[in-house]
Structure formats: C-alpha cells, structure tokens
Scaffold this active site. Structure first.
Site, PDB file in Angstrom:
ATOM      1  N   GLU A  31      37.130   1.072 -13.394  1.00 23.16           N
ATOM      2  CA  GLU A  31      37.117   0.014 -14.684  1.00 23.16           C
ATOM      3  C   GLU A  31      37.676   0.917 -15.763  1.00 23.16           C
ATOM      4  O   GLU A  31      38.444   0.326 -16.748  1.00 23.16           O
ATOM      5  CB  GLU A  31      35.634  -0.188 -14.755  1.00 23.16           C
ATOM      6  CG  GLU A  31      35.131  -1.328 -13.835  1.00 23.16           C
ATOM      7  CD  GLU A  31      33.641  -1.554 -13.574  1.00 23.16           C
ATOM      8  OE1 GLU A  31      32.765  -0.861 -14.137  1.00 23.16           O
ATOM      9  OE2 GLU A  31      33.302  -2.269 -12.636  1.00 23.16           O
TER      10      GLU A  31
ATOM     11  N   ASP B 180      37.830  -8.242 -12.719  1.00 21.88           N
ATOM     12  CA  ASP B 180      36.778  -7.384 -12.938  1.00 21.88           C
ATOM     13  C   ASP B 180      35.458  -8.144 -12.464  1.00 21.88           C
ATOM     14  O   ASP B 180      35.160  -9.053 -12.860  1.00 21.88           O
ATOM     15  CB  ASP B 180      36.608  -7.160 -14.653  1.00 21.88           C
ATOM     16  CG  ASP B 180      35.277  -6.747 -15.308  1.00 21.88           C
ATOM     17  OD1 ASP B 180      34.632  -6.190 -14.156  1.00 21.88           O
ATOM     18  OD2 ASP B 180      34.994  -6.567 -16.326  1.00 21.88           O
TER      19      ASP B 180
ATOM     20  N   ASP C 286      31.865   3.022 -21.312  1.00 18.30           N
ATOM     21  CA  ASP C 286      31.847   1.830 -20.722  1.00 18.30           C
ATOM     22  C   ASP C 286      30.126   1.600 -20.119  1.00 18.30           C
ATOM     23  O   ASP C 286      29.879   1.938 -19.280  1.00 18.30           O
ATOM     24  CB  ASP C 286      32.519   1.640 -19.431  1.00 18.30           C
ATOM     25  CG  ASP C 286      32.348   0.122 -18.648  1.00 18.30           C
ATOM     26  OD1 ASP C 286      31.652  -0.590 -19.024  1.00 18.30           O
ATOM     27  OD2 ASP C 286      33.292   0.119 -17.710  1.00 18.30           O
TER      28      ASP C 286
ATOM     29  N   LYS D 174      26.246  -6.604  -6.924  1.00 21.26           N
ATOM     30  CA  LYS D 174      27.188  -5.631  -7.001  1.00 21.26           C
ATOM     31  C   LYS D 174      26.431  -4.251  -7.021  1.00 21.26           C
ATOM     32  O   LYS D 174      27.049  -3.063  -6.277  1.00 21.26           O
ATOM     33  CB  LYS D 174      27.662  -5.321  -8.294  1.00 21.26           C
ATOM     34  CG  LYS D 174      28.946  -4.293  -8.569  1.00 21.26           C
ATOM     35  CD  LYS D 174      29.667  -4.559  -9.906  1.00 21.26           C
ATOM     36  CE  LYS D 174      30.691  -3.532 -10.139  1.00 21.26           C
ATOM     37  NZ  LYS D 174      31.464  -3.531 -11.545  1.00 21.26           N
TER      38      LYS D 174
END
Ligand code: AMP
Length: 620
Positions: A153, A10, A175, A72
């Site tokens: 994810e 992850d 999420d 990211k």
C-alpha cells in the site's frame, strides 16, 4: 474495443477503492451507489442473498450475526465465517468473503466503464506475510480476476505521489488506515521508486481508536444503569458507529455529543445514552496508539539508517491521518514536510492503477522495487536461524548459500525455513520445511548443498535445495504456512529488539558447542591417523583432553567451561606437531597430519556453522 486494461484495487480493512488509468491520470471508478469508496462489508440475507458495501454496512446494525466486517484481518488464516441459512450453517473462508467485495468492485466498474475487466493490481499492507499475500491473490482469482501484481500500500501511495515528480528525493509514507499501520521510506528519482525500509503494525488502525471510545461509553453506561451493552450485539454495533462518527467529528471540532436513544431497556423502561466527548478526552483515551505509530516511524528511520532531516516529504495515507493529533505528532518530528495534496482515502488505489497501466504497457519508465519486511532464514545446528535473505532486501531477489553435512555418510538434509528477526529458530515464525534426500554418502563436511531463496514480484517465496555432486534437488513454494496471527507477528518484531542481547548470548553458547563438537571430531581423526608417530604418553594425554571435552559437551557445562576444555585440548595437541617435527624422516610420509593439524582445525572451527543437529554450513 478497449481490452486488457488493468485496474488498481485497494482492498482495505474498512473500505475498498477501485481505479483505472484514464489517459495519463489515474481515476477512481464510482460504484453502483455512486460512491467513490465501498465499505469492505458483506452481509447475507435469510435467503442467502449477499449484499456488499453500504447496504451491507447498514445491515450490520440489524443483522450483526449475518454481517462480516474487517475480514482483511483474517486473511491467510484458518478462520471461517459461519452464516446461518435456511439450509443450515454455511462456512466461508476469508478469501471467499474478500472475493465478494472484489466481485462487487469489478461488476460495478464494468457497468460504469462498459467493458469487461479481467486483470487487476491489488494492494496489501507492507507487513502482510507470504500467506496473506497468497490469500489476497486467491481472493482475486475467485472473483474472476487475474491478479497481475500484489503491491504494498505505501508503495502504491508513493507511486501516485511521485509520478509527476522528477527530482530525486526520499519520502516517508505514513499510512494509518482502518485496521493497519504502515511506514515506508522510499527513494524516488527519475521514475524509479525504491523502498528502502518498511515497518508497521498489522493490528493498529482507526478501529482501535473507535473501540477505545466504545469501551469508555459502555463502562460509563454500565456504571450508571448496571446494563452491559457489550453483551448485546445490536447495541454494540450502534455504539461502534457512534464512536466512529464522534471520532471523525473531533477531527474538526473541540467537542461532540454522542446520542443513542433506546439503546437498552430494563424493568423501568427504555434507556438512552447521551455523553459529551471532548477532543482532550478523546486524545487521553487513545494517545498510546498515536505515540506507538511514532515509535514505529523511528524504527523505520533506524532501519534505513536515516534521520528525520534526510526525509524530504512525508505522505499521509489512510483516513485516520485526518486526526489532528496524528498530524501534530508527525509535524513534531518532520516540521513543514507533510504532504497533504493527495486524498488519503484514494491514493493507494490510484497508485495501484498506475502500476496496472505500467504492467499493461500504457505507461512506461517506472520501475518498482519493494523490500522484504522480515528476515528469511534456515535452521542451523543447535537451532540457530541463519539468515539467507535479510530484512529490507529489495524484491524480487534471489540468494544462494552453500551448506554441507555434519555427519559422516549422511544422505539427507532437512531444510527448515523461518521468518523473523530473532537469532534462534524457535523464536521465529516457521514457514515450512522439506527434505533433500539422495545425497551421495561422504565424510561430514564434504557434500555441498546449495540452498536458494527467491522472492518473486508478488513477494511469494520459492526455496530450492540442490546437492552439487548428484544434481538432485527439492523445492517448496511457501503458500501454506503454519498459522500465526498478526498479533504474534507484531510480538515477534518487538521481541527481537527486547531480547537482542539474550539471543546473542544463546547463539554464542550454541556456537561454542558446535565448535567443540567439531574439535572433538577432528582430534579423534588426528589421533587415529598419526598412530605411532608420537609417543604413547602424549597420545594418552591428548586422548584424555578429548574425553574431558566430550564429557563437558554431554553435561550441562557452561560455554566458559567448554571453551576452557577446548583450550586445554588445543594446548596439548600442539605438542603433537612438535614431536613430529623432531622426527624429520616421518614428516614426509603421506600420512602427515597437516590437513588435520590443530591449527587448521581451529581455523575451520572459528568459521563453522551448521544447518541443524546434522549439518555444517560453509560460506560459498
Ligand atoms: P482507510 O482504511 O484508509 O479508509 O481508513 C479508514 C479509517 O479512517 C476508519 O477507521 C475511519 O474511521 C478513519 N477516518 C476517516 N475519516 C476520518 C476523520 N475525519 N477523522 C478521523 N478518522 C477518520
């Protein structure tokens, strides 16, 4: 010796986690510092030595300019990190910085496990576009990892969750991480996971909550002392850390104290910052974010054509779901359905490890199906975005549609690929374009060009155009896309809804023009072909209606005016058939107008769409 095992990673905005399947259970591998979670932070020392993880995060306070967080958010863009070194300024791409994080995870895990790791499954937010996914793959490659699969994810989370469950059910994965928000709705049953809808916001996460607290603290401090802390990078970094700590404390306390001694200084001496922050105040500062996530949840439900009642379980993923306000809002919509068994920080990585084990052949009976987050289209005449693969189509997938030229003798077509929900190309994101040349010259409408879109298991798009007659083809793999930020992507999503009616009207206008153009073409052809078979006055009448319609097309006439002129022309042209039937001896000749009679034209007109200013589309 153990070999070819595939780890799950992850690679998060704020933190990263690496796991591997041990027997029938996925387990987190701790890093060299003994932590289960590694901060996604890289810092460079003056000697260009690089630190990754907690050590780097600590340096963010003392060396903010040499320290990179949240890389990211920049994946798949032209952004370059600039680092001052003794040899001068050094530049790094987001892929390189991410690869440094991956390298640390890889090396620490190898030390722990006692064997080399060559392959990985890496997770990305469901909303990552093609370019961001490719950048993630590239980061893996730079770190010396073969990236066997990129998975979403929420899909990974559901994989971790659903492994032991046999009963068919529909789950919603909520999420909310450090930098991104994703919602996915999945159908799970008998080892099959199907994502039926995804939605999200790539620019909403825990960091945004922290920033609101930072802004509030900085403003209060400025009002009090006149000093702007946001201009001082080191002070700002301390503020950010204090804000995050306060936020976390408010997940289990009603009030917290933020204490930052020596945060600044002026002529009178050092200044300290001390503030109480209550849970109520924190919610007031940030509630628009929390409520926005719920709107996105509702969007996902609408896309899946489901109501909250249809959801059997809600899985909470990401550290930010520990905020009580989030749990409260989710519970309001889905009473008694929240699943809290899974550690929200680790679940994604654990799911990736399960997928890794599936790919390595260690675990079977799991089929993973993902969906495309945005509609993929090509440009057609007048700038219309004609969908090839609809939003929320399960991938991997392949779709082909057949198009044809709209100009006589045209030998090449321009394929312009876009991504987005808007009806017009110019409002969507351009992914790339290419030309197919060498089409055999023919009248318009005759050539047939197959345009195929295929999305592989990593979500990477391949487009091919092929002329059926000559067999010539051209293709493109969408890696390098025109640069558009996450913000823009988010805006596009929202605009699609906001402008839905307006877009529909504009598309209708363009289509009316396209139909009128086709009618003019057909009628001119008919007039040439019938020659003396009808009398001169009728020919002149039809010709004048054709001219009138052409004039309307060239001027800025409204769709209604164009439709009226088309109707006039169609009415006039009906008389052609009448006159010809009154002359039976002529109707048997090969030059009869049947193929181009007004009736057959209007039928074709109703259906026609065009690739762009040059092409006409025909459904296969
Ligand atoms: P993730 O990327 O999933 O690890 O999420 C990290 C985010 O969760 C960061 O913004 C953290 O500040 C936030 N977070 C972690 N623990 C808590 C907590 N107890 N309360 C509120 N936010 C938290």
């Amino acid at each position: 010796m153990e070999k070819e095992r595939i780890v799950g990673i992850d690679l998060g905005t704020t933190k990263s986690v690496i796991s591997i399947m041990e027997g029938s259970k996925p387990e987190v591998i701790t890093n060299a510092e003994g932590e289960r979670v590694t901060p996604s932070v890289v810092s460079f020392t003056e000697q260009s030595e690089r630190l990754v993880g907690t050590l780097a995060k600590r340096r963010a306070v003392t060396h903010p300019e040499q320290t990179i967080s949240e890389i990211k958010r920049k994946m798949g863009t032209d952004y370059r990190v600039q680092i001052k070194t003794e040899q001068g300024l050094k530049q790094y791409s987001p892929e390189e910085i991410s690869s440094m994080i991956l390298s640390k995870l890889k090396k620490d895990a190898e030390d722990k496990l006692g064997f080399k790791i060559k392959k990985a499954v890496i997770t990305v937010p469901a909303y990552f576009n093609q370019q961001q996914r490719q950048a993630t793959k590239d980061a893996g490659k730079i770190a010396g990892l073969e990236v066997e699969r990129i998975i979403n994810e929420p899909t990974a989370a559901s994989l971790a969750y659903g492994l032991d469950k046999q009963k068919d059910q529909t789950i919603l994965v909520y999420d909310l991480g450090g930098g991104t928000f994703d919602v996915s709705i999945l159908d799970i049953g008998e080892g099959v996971f199907e994502v039926v809808a995804t939605s999200g916001d790539t620019f909403l996460g825990g960091k945004d909550y922290d920033q609101r607290v930072v802004d509030w603290l900085a403003q209060e401090f400025k009002d009090e002392s006149g000093i702007d802390l946001t201009k001082d990078l080191a002070a700002l970094q301390r503020l950010k850390e204090a804000a995050e700590t306060a936020k976390k404390e408010l997940s289990y306390k009603q009030e917290t104290v933020i204490n930052l001694p020596y945060i600044a200084a002026d002529a009178k001496g050092p200044k300290h910052l001390e503030r109480k922050l209550s849970k109520t105040k924190f919610i007031a500062l940030t509630d628009d974010f929390s409520k926005r996530t719920m709107q996105i949840v509702e969007q996902a439900l609408r896309d899946a054509k489901l109501t909250p009642k249809d959801i059997d379980q809600v899985v909470m993923v990401g550290g930010s779901t520990r905020m009580p306000r989030i749990q409260e809002l989710v519970t309001e919509i889905f009473p008694a359905k929240i699943n809290k068994e899974i550690n929200p920080d680790e679940v994604v990585s654990l799911g990736a490890a399960i997928q890794g084990a599936v790919l390595a052949g260690e675990v079977d009976q799991i089929v993973l199906l993902d969906v495309t987050p945005l509609t993929l289209s090509i440009e057609t005449l007048g700038g219309i975005a004609t969908p090839i693969i609809d939003r929320n189509t399960t991938v991997p997938c392949e779709k082909t549609k057949t198009f044809t030229t709209a100009e006589d003798g045209q030998t090449q077509v321009d394929i312009h690929i876009t991504q987005g929900e808007r009806k017009l190309t110019r409002d969507n994101k351009s992914l790339g374009r290419f030309q197919l040349t060498g089409i055999a010259p023919a009248p318009r409408g005759i050539p047939q060009v197959d345009v195929s879109f295929s999305i592989d298991a990593d979500g990477i798009l391949h487009v091919t155009a092929k002329d059926k007659a000559t067999g010539k083809s051209a293709s493109i793999v969408i890696k390098e896309q025109s640069r558009l930020g996450d913000e823009e992507l988010k805006r596009m999503q929202q605009d699609a809804e906001r402008y839905a009616d307006e877009d529909k009207k504009r598309v209708e206008e363009i289509e009316t023009r396209n139909q009128a153009d086709q009618l003019v073409y057909q009628m001119e052809k008919t007039l040439r072909e019938i020659g003396e078979k009808v009398n001169a006055s009728l020919r002149d009448k039809v010709q004048s209606k054709v001219s009138a319609l052409k004039e309307k097309l060239q001027s800025n006439a409204s769709a209604a005016e164009i439709r009226q002129a088309m109707e006039d022309l169609k009415q006039a042209s009906l008389e052609i058939g009448q006159q010809m039937y009154q002359q039976p001896e002529q109707s048997t000749t090969g030059a009869g107008p049947d193929a181009s009679s007004p009736q057959s034209e209007s039928k074709t007109d109703g259906k026609s769409e065009y690739i762009d200013a040059e092409y006409e589309k025909k459904e296969k």
